[in-house]
Structures are given as structure tokens and as C-alpha cells.
Scaffold this motif. Structure first.
Motif, PDB file in Angstrom:
ATOM      1  N   ALA A  35      -9.206   1.203  -4.482  1.00 45.07           N
ATOM      2  CA  ALA A  35      -8.839   1.910  -3.271  1.00 45.07           C
ATOM      3  C   ALA A  35      -8.744   3.402  -3.519  1.00 45.07           C
ATOM      4  CB  ALA A  35      -7.509   1.396  -2.745  1.00 45.07           C
ATOM      5  N   THR A  67       0.812  -1.214   0.000  1.00 40.83           N
ATOM      6  CA  THR A  67       0.000   0.000   0.000  1.00 40.83           C
ATOM      7  C   THR A  67       0.839   1.253   0.000  1.00 40.83           C
ATOM      8  OG1 THR A  67      -0.039   0.001   2.408  1.00 40.83           O
ATOM      9  CG2 THR A  67      -1.850  -1.118   1.287  1.00 40.83           C
ATOM     10  N   GLN A  90      -2.294  -4.927   1.545  1.00 40.14           N
ATOM     11  CA  GLN A  90      -3.743  -5.144   1.407  1.00 40.14           C
ATOM     12  C   GLN A  90      -3.973  -6.538   0.837  1.00 40.14           C
ATOM     13  OE1 GLN A  90      -6.860  -3.236   1.769  1.00 40.14           O
ATOM     14  NE2 GLN A  90      -7.487  -5.356   1.371  1.00 40.14           N
ATOM     15  N   LYS A 108      -1.717  -2.826  -7.742  1.00 31.00           N
ATOM     16  CA  LYS A 108      -1.734  -1.460  -7.221  1.00 31.00           C
ATOM     17  C   LYS A 108      -3.074  -1.246  -6.558  1.00 31.00           C
ATOM     18  CE  LYS A 108       1.456   0.728 -10.387  1.00 31.00           C
ATOM     19  NZ  LYS A 108       1.556   0.584 -11.826  1.00 31.00           N
ATOM     20  N   MET A 109      -3.065  -0.412  -5.537  1.00 29.34           N
ATOM     21  CA  MET A 109      -4.287  -0.229  -4.750  1.00 29.34           C
ATOM     22  C   MET A 109      -5.431   0.314  -5.600  1.00 29.34           C
ATOM     23  SD  MET A 109      -3.955  -1.348  -1.785  1.00 29.34           S
ATOM     24  CE  MET A 109      -5.206  -0.563  -0.755  1.00 29.34           C
TER      25      MET A 109
END
Lengths: 554, 282
Positions: A499, A454, A470, A493-494
Motif C-alpha cells: 500500500a 489502515t 483493509q 501493516k499496509m
């Protein structure tokens, strides 16, 4: 008929009534409905083959226009057209008519150039399409037939292109044809006979342009068209492959219906391809035959190359040592035979037979409708990259005199770079690709096991710093993810798992107000920003479930 | 001629009485003999030289050294400053450094110096063209010097494009395009050598290049290509060069290599962008 007219669902609109009339006579409603509802999976790489199809359409249309004015004859004439620097020069009627096409026919030069650019694009997009099919394993059972047809299409297109290149009878065409004649002559035993059959005598004779013409405008295009039709029918019958992903299995197809979504996109792409061909045809000069001059066997220009799709054979001829094989009884196999006939034969045989070879090596005879990511089949991917590097070195070597001239490198050095490179580089590429594939595989598994990084660093009560990860799914007691790799891309990737806020829409420039998007997303409570203030994280890197203050909803 | 005259004071010394004087006289007579020998030798040599210069037919026409023009003298000075290391004191060349300039004529000097190929920066596969080191006036002086001392082809005069363009095209494709490419864009030769592009060449440079065969170029003397044919070729080269490309961007006029680059970078590039765009519209 009265019976149908009173049936429920009777069409009331004019179009509906007309359609009913058609269906009454042809009984196509069922078939049409099935076809229009046919589902095609969506991925950008599935459009590469379509580019080839549409450039073929451009070729047919522009080529037809050119036939109205081209005179495929080797009759000698004296030029008297509007291009002054050639006036009074003796030339063949073929070249004369090409000059007229370029200077005296309305739109002729544009059509000629568009035709030529579309030809280059046709083969280039076929190669891209082939690479996509190869690296994703789309050729596996039950689609081997379409692979064979595809490779045949590629070979025929190269021949078709060569015939077109040789027809105008300019200095470049003739030089290419002279080399082709030499290649044919180099074939052991039958070479001379084949040459006499093709040229109707010794080089150059008086027939070859006419023969190339009929092959170029009728014979090969007809075969191409028939094979393309079969290629597409088999595709529709077998259904398109799809990448693995949520809800996608070996037994379904997830995507858009043929009508309207897929048809809309396809039409859009058709116009883009048309546009690119037209723009190149109008803006960038290709094969200026008037500068090359009429063919004369005593003349040659430096940097006489074939079009790019034959250039790899020019390259192999430049790199291969001059090894004549002198056999007893005054028989010779000329050096030209190895790089042009033998190497080309090996390349295309391996390419054609690859599905069979892979089936033999892996023993995998099952049917596959789900594609593979290249990283998941490292041996095939590495073999493909190895072959590609071999091909690219031959391709560059085909223009090595131009490279030498433009970059001030010795031509001899270029030849030796090619000779050493063609042996040394492919194995290196194999090893590198293999390691990259394994690395990517490992990273996928690592993310599945430990979660996405993250970028949030947290200090634990006892002073240790950890990066918060995550997890992508449920975790076990140690905080390790329990998801298995399913052949689909793993989010790394978040923002790929929502996210961050969703991207503001618009490809070239935003088509919506960013502040509006932010408000909307706050309202939905989505995204990291929504819960940024009170982020609570566990030591295993998992955000705690509760205690996150919510923005008051409006 | 020697101005000293040992004979004039000889009699006064001969009858010296003392042994010292005798000894002195002996020494003097020895000196005198020596001086006499030298003088006779000098006289003989000068006479021979004068006779030679009178009877030698080669030297007769251009006249003697005194008539070297101002331009030739200036050229000699330039030559001795910038050229002599490789081409030698008398234009004879230096092994492994530079060729003899005897017989190359002012045409070769014009081409080599005007295109900046000479003076050479360093020994390499081929002298590249660069901005000229000498001014036009200095080039004229060098030309005069080399022409006067080595002889050879001279500069042409009149309109160098005074020829038939179409015939020039045929001759160009026959004689030139195998190295310089079909429009004179140049091309690679073996071992780092190359045929240069003709895009920046002037009429006179092309003419003198054909006449003298610089670097790896063959000499196209007036027996191979008549002056009229040379003018036709120049006319064709310059016409083609100035002619715009009716089909659009010329992509270097180097044939299929440039075209292949365009289709892969521009054509496939735009379409890749297009299908990514369509993909993002899913």
C-alpha cells in the motif's frame, strides 16, 4: 573420443573442453548438475548453522598453525623468553610454549586469540542454530537423526573446547582441570577408576596435557568432522525445510539454486565469519595466559570460570546445596555429583531425546518438511523458553561473583537469587510464553477476519466513526475475510501489502534517488499516494472498486 | 598545692569569749579539720602520682604529657573530632562500632584515612574507598597521635618497588589472587564484602594494606612476607597494571565472564546483523 566430439552441443571453449575431459574420466556431469541445481530455501535463520560450520573451518586452520609451536608436555622448564614478569619462573613445557606462541612466534598471539574466539563463536552459533531448529519444529520426522547428530556435535564441541582450555597449563586451565578431576571422582562406584584411567594416577600426574592434546587435535576433531559431514549429507539428501508461504508445500522446495545464488551467499557469509573471528582475534584480548601465570595447585584466582559454554555447570554447582550422601559402609556421594554429573546428564538426555518425547506426547508421526511458526505450537515454544530461562539462570550464576562484584550486590544474595530464580522463573516463563503465543495467534486470525488497520478514521453519514480496515482477501456479506490461517506470516501493516511505496533500496544508505522512485511508482499507479486524492471507502471498510482517479500516465 | 593556709589564722580565733564566738570557733575548727583532711589527701595523691610516674617503666621512656609534639596535639584534636565516637576516648574501641586502635600503628591510619575508608560514612558490610577527607598534613598528624598513644607498625621507607617482579608474581598468585583476582582487579567475598581492585592503589597503600590487614584482609606481617617480598609483590602489581594488553582490548581482565559477554554481544551481534543483511538481499 570421436563419437563424443561430434555429438551435438560439443563444447567449444577451453573450460568446456577441460570439463569434458574430466567428465570422460570420472562421469560426474549428471551428479554435478543435480547438485549445482539443488534448491535451498532462503531465510536468515537458516544461516545460523552455516556460521557454526564456518567458525569450525576457522578453528581447523588456526588450530593447525598453533600445533606447529605448541609443546604438549608437562616437563618442567624455567622460562627464559621475552615476557619479563615471568622470567626465571618454573613452569611446564606446555605453558612455556604457549608463552612463546604469544610473544615470540610471528602472528602467534593473533592466531591463538582467533582460535579461542572462533571456539566461543562455534559453540554460541551452534546453540543459536539448535534454538532455531527447536522452535520451528525442524527436528520432526524425518529429521530426528540430524537432531541426534546435532546434539552429539554440541556435546563433543563442549568437550573439545574444555580440552583446549585445559591444555596451556596456565593457572586458569589447571583450576578447571582440578574441578574436572573432582567431578570425575564424584561419580559413584566408577569415579576413582575413571579418574585413574583419565589422569593415569592421582591429580595431576604427568600425562594429562599430552592426553588432552591428542584428544583436542585428533580424536574429537576427527569425530566432529565426520559427524558434520554426515549432518550435511543428510541435510542435502532430505532437503532443507522451509517456512510455509505462497507456493510452498510439503512436496516442494522453493528457494535459490546452490549455484550461483546460494553459493555466492554462503561464500559471503564465510568471509563475514572469518572477518569477525579475525577482528576479535586482533582487537580483543582473550585468555591472557601470561597474566594468569603457570599452574600451581596451591594458587587460585578469584573469578576462575570456565569458558561460557561450561559456565552453566559452574552455575549449577554454585547454586546446589552442599548435600553429601553418606551411605552405610563408608561410601559417600559428594555434593558435587548432583549439579555437575546428574543435572548435566538430565539436561543433555532431555535435549537429545526431545524429538522422541514430542512424538510420544503428540502422537504426530507424519513427515514434515514445512516449518512451524513458534506461536503455532505454544506448548513446545513455552517448554523451550522454560528450558532456556533455566539454562540462562545457571549461566549467569556461573559468573555470579563477577556480577556481585561489578554491581555491588552481595554474593550471598546472588546465590539466593539464583536458587529461587531457577525454580520460580521457568514456570513463569512457561505461562507468559504460552499466553504470548495465544495472543499472537489470535491477532493473526483477527487480521485475517477483519483486515489490516489502515489508520484511516472515517465518519459515517449518521455520525459514527469507524477505522477503515483493509481485507486481505474476498469478504462475505458482513465484510469478514474468508482466508484461513496457513502457518505463514500474516501481513499486519499496509506497507507489507504494497500500500505504501516500496522501500527505497539500500541497507546502510539509499542507493537510489528517492524522488526517482516516487516518479517510477506514480507511473505504475502503485501505492496509496497514487490514489490518495479520491479515496472512496465502503462502510465495511473495503475500498470501493471504482471511481479512483488515476494520475495521467506519461 | 593549695594556696590557702587555714593554720595561719587559727590561734586568733581559738580564745573567743562569747558563746556565739565559741560556736563560730567550733564551726571554724570543724572547717579547718576538713580542709586539713582534703589537703592531706591531695598531697598523698599527688605524691603517689609523682612516685608512680617516676618509677613506672612504661611512662618513663616517652616522657610526660608536656612533651606531646605539636603534630600529636593536632592529631588528638582531629581524633577527638572525627574518630572518637567509634574508636573511643583512649583508642580502646567501642563495642559494635569500631575496633581498638591500640597496636594498629601509623601504617593502618595511613591506609584507612588515605584511601578515604575512614572516617566511615555508615556501618555496612565493608568500608568503601572514597576521596580522602583529610589532607596529607592532617593524616600525618593523626598518624603521629595514634602511633604515640597506641603503637604498632610504622610506614616503610625507601623504594617500595625494589624487588624481583617474577618472584612478586609468584607471591601475588599464592597470597593475593584468590581474592583480588589474577591481576588485582578485585573480587566478591561473602555477605556483601569484597576484595577491592588494586588499579588505583599506590605503592604505599598496598604496602600498608599488607602490613595491617584492613577490613577482611589478613595481616601479612613481616614474618609472613618479609619487607623484600612485599616490595616484590608491589613491583609485580604495578608492573602488570601499567603493562598494556598485547592482545587488544583487555575486557576488564576478569577472565571468561567478560569474554563470554563479548562473544555473545559483539560476535553473535555482528553476525546476526550480517545474516539479516544477507536476508534482506534476497
Amino acid at each position: 573420443m570421436a563419437a563424443t566430439a561430434t555429438a551435438p552441443g560439443t563444447p567449444t571453449t577451453k573450460i568446456g573442453k577441460a570439463a569434458l575431459e574430466v567428465d570422460d574420466r570420472l562421469v560426474v556431469a549428471g551428479w554435478t548438475r543435480r547438485t549445482l541445481n539443488k534448491v535451498f530455501p532462503d531465510h536468515w535463520s537458516f544461516l545460523l548453522g552455516e556460521i557454526a560450520l564456518y567458525s569450525f573451518i576457522v578453528l581447523l586452520l588456526s588450530g593447525t598453525y598453533l600445533t606447529f609451536f605448541f609443546d604438549a608436555s608437562m616437563r618442567e622448564v624455567v622460562y627464559n623468553g621475552s615476557y619479563a614478569p615471568l622470567r626465571g619462573v618454573e613452569m611446564s613445557a606446555a605453558y612455556d610454549s604457549t608463552l612463546d606462541l604469544s610473544f615470540d612466534v610471528r602472528g602467534g598471539l593473533f592466531m591463538r586469540q582467533m582460535h579461542h574466539w572462533a571456539a566461543l563463536l562455534f559453540v554460541a552459533s551452534m546453540v543459536c542454530h539448535l534454538l532455531r531448529i527447536f522452535f520451528t519444529g525442524a527436528f520432526r520426522r524425518p529429521r530426528e537423526t540430524n537432531w541426534f547428530i546435532g546434539v552429539t556435535l554440541l556435546i563433543l564441541s563442549i568437550l573439545e573446547g574444555f580440552a583446549g582450555y585445559s591444555m596451556p597449563d596456565d593457572l586458569l586451565s589447571g583450576t578447571g582441570l582440578r574441578i574436572m578431576s573432582a567431578i570425575i571422582l564424584s561419580i559413584p562406584v566408577v569415579g576413582t577408576w575413571v579418574h585413574w584411567a583419565v589422569f593415569g594416577g592421582d591429580y595431576v600426574g604427568e600425562l594429562i596435557v599430552g592426553r588432552l592434546y591428542i584428544a583436542h587435535v585428533l580424536l574429537i576433531p576427527a569425530i566432529l568432522l565426520a559427524l558434520i559431514a554426515v549432518h550435511l549429507l543428510i541435510l542435502v539428501k532430505q532437503k532443507h525445510t522451509q517456512f510455509p508461504g505462497p507456493g510452498r508445500t510439503e512436496h516442494n522446495v522453493v528457494g535459490n539454486r546452490l549455484f550461483p545464488t546460494f553459493a555466492g551467499k554462503a561464500t559471503g557469509l564465510l568471509f563475514i565469519v572469518f572477518g569477525v573471528c579475525a577482528a576479535l582475534g586482533g582487537l580483543v584480548q582473550i585468555n591472557p595466559v601470561w597474566l594468569w601465570g603457570p599452574y600451581n595447585p596451591a594458587q587460585v584466582s578469584s573469578a576462575s570460570q570456565p569458558d561460557w559454554y561450561v559456565m552453566f555447570l559452574d552455575g549449577s554447582s554454585r547454586l546446589f546445596p552442599a548435600w553429601d550422601l553418606n551411605l552405610p559402609g563408608d561410601y559417600t556421594i559428594p555434593a558435587l555429583f548432583w549439579p555437575t554429573v546428574l543435572i548435566a546428564g538430565i539436561i543433555f538426555t532431555l535435549l537429545l531425546m526431545y524429538p522422541v518425547i514430542e512424538r510420544k506426547l503428540t502422537g504426530d508421526t507424519a513427515s514434515h518438511h514445512l516449518l512451524q511458526r513458534p506461536r503455532d505450537v505454544p506448548v513446545r515454544t513455552s517448554l523451550g523458553m522454560m528450558a532456556l530461562s533455566f539454562y540462562v539462570i545457571l549461566l549467569i550464576s556461573g559468573g555470579n561473583d563477577v556480577v556481585a562484584d561489578k554491581f555491588n550486590i552481595s554474593l550471598n544474595a546472588m546465590t539466593w537469587i539464583g536458587r529461587i530464580g531457577v525454580i520460580v522463573v521457568p514456570p513463569l516463563v512457561y505461562v507468559l510464553t504460552y499466553r504470548i503465543c495465544l495472543g499472537l495467534q489470535m491477532h493473526d486470525r483477527e487480521v485475517l477476519e477483519h483486515g489490516i488497520e489502515t489508520g484511516v478514521i472515517r465518519r459515517l453519514p449518521h455520525g459514527e466513526f469507524i477505522e477503515v480496515h483493509q481485507p486481505l482477501g474476498p469478504v462475505d456479506d458482513h465484510g469478514h475475510g474468508q482466508l484461513a490461517y496457513g502457518g505463514a506470516p500474516v501481513p499486519k501493516k499496509m506497507n507489507q501489502i504494497g500500500a505504501a511505496r516500496r522501500a527505497v533500496r539500500g541497507f546502510f544508505s539509499p542507493i537510489e534517488e528517492p524522488s526517482q522512485v516516487e516518479l517510477e511508482q506514480r507511473g505504475e499507479g502503485r501505492g496509496l499516494a497514487a490514489g490518495e486524492a479520491g479515496r472512496e471507502l465502503t462502510s465495511s471498510g473495503r475500498p470501493a472498486d471504482g471511481g479512483r482517479p488515476q494520475e495521467p500516465r506519461d | 598545692m593549695s594556696t590557702t593556709n587555714p593554720q595561719s589564722d587559727a590561734p586568733s580565733d581559738v580564745d573567743g569569749a562569747t558563746p556565739v564566738a565559741r560556736a563560730r570557733a567550733r564551726r571554724r575548727s570543724k572547717q579547718r579539720r576538713r580542709l586539713g583532711n582534703v589537703a592531706a589527701l591531695m598531697a598523698g595523691l599527688i605524691l603517689t602520682g609523682a612516685l608512680y610516674s617516676v618509677f613506672s617503666p612504661a611512662q618513663a621512656a616517652p616522657g610526660d604529657e608536656q612533651s606531646e609534639s605539636a603534630a600529636e596535639a593536632a592529631g588528638r584534636e582531629l581524633y577527638e573530632r572525627s574518630c572518637i565516637t567509634c574508636h573511643g576516648e583512649n583508642l580502646e574501641g567501642v563495642p559494635n562500632r569500631g575496633p581498638s586502635l591500640i597496636g594498629v600503628g601509623e601504617a593502618a591510619v595511613y591506609f584507612q584515612v588515605h584511601t578515604g575508608r575512614m572516617p566511615l560514612v555508615r556501618q555496612e558490610a565493608q568500608a568503601p574507598d572514597k576521596p580522602a577527607v583529610f589532607s596529607d598534613e592532617e593524616i600525618d598528624q593523626l598518624m603521629a597521635y595514634v602511633q604515640a598513644n597506641g603503637g604498632g607498625p610504622t610506614l616503610p621507607s625507601g623504594d617500595l618497588r625494589d624487588g624481583d617482579v617474577a618472584e612478586g608474581g609468584e607471591l601475588f598468585r599464592l597470597n593475593c589472587s584468590s581474592c583480588h583476582n589474577f591481576v588485582g582487579e578485585g573480587g566478591a567475598l561473602s555477605g556483601g564484602k569484597y576484595a577491592p581492585s588494586l588499579q588505583d592503589s599506590t605503592d604505599l597503600e598496598i604496602y600498608t594494606a599488607m602490613l595491617t590487614g584492613p577490613e577482611n584482609m589478613p595481616v601479612f606481617g613481616d614474618n609472613q612476607l618479609t619487607p623484600e617480598e612485599k616490595r616484590s609483590i608491589i613491583s609485580y602489581v604495578q608492573t602488570i597494571k601499567e603493562q598494556s594488553d598485547p592482545g587488544g582490548a583487555g575486557v576488564g581482565r576478569i577472565g571468561p565472564v567478560g569474554e563470554g559477554l563479548v562473544i555473545w554481544i559483539v560476535g553473535i551481534g555482528i553476525l546476526m546483523f550480517g545474516i539479516f543483511w544477507m536476508g534482506s538481499k534476497a
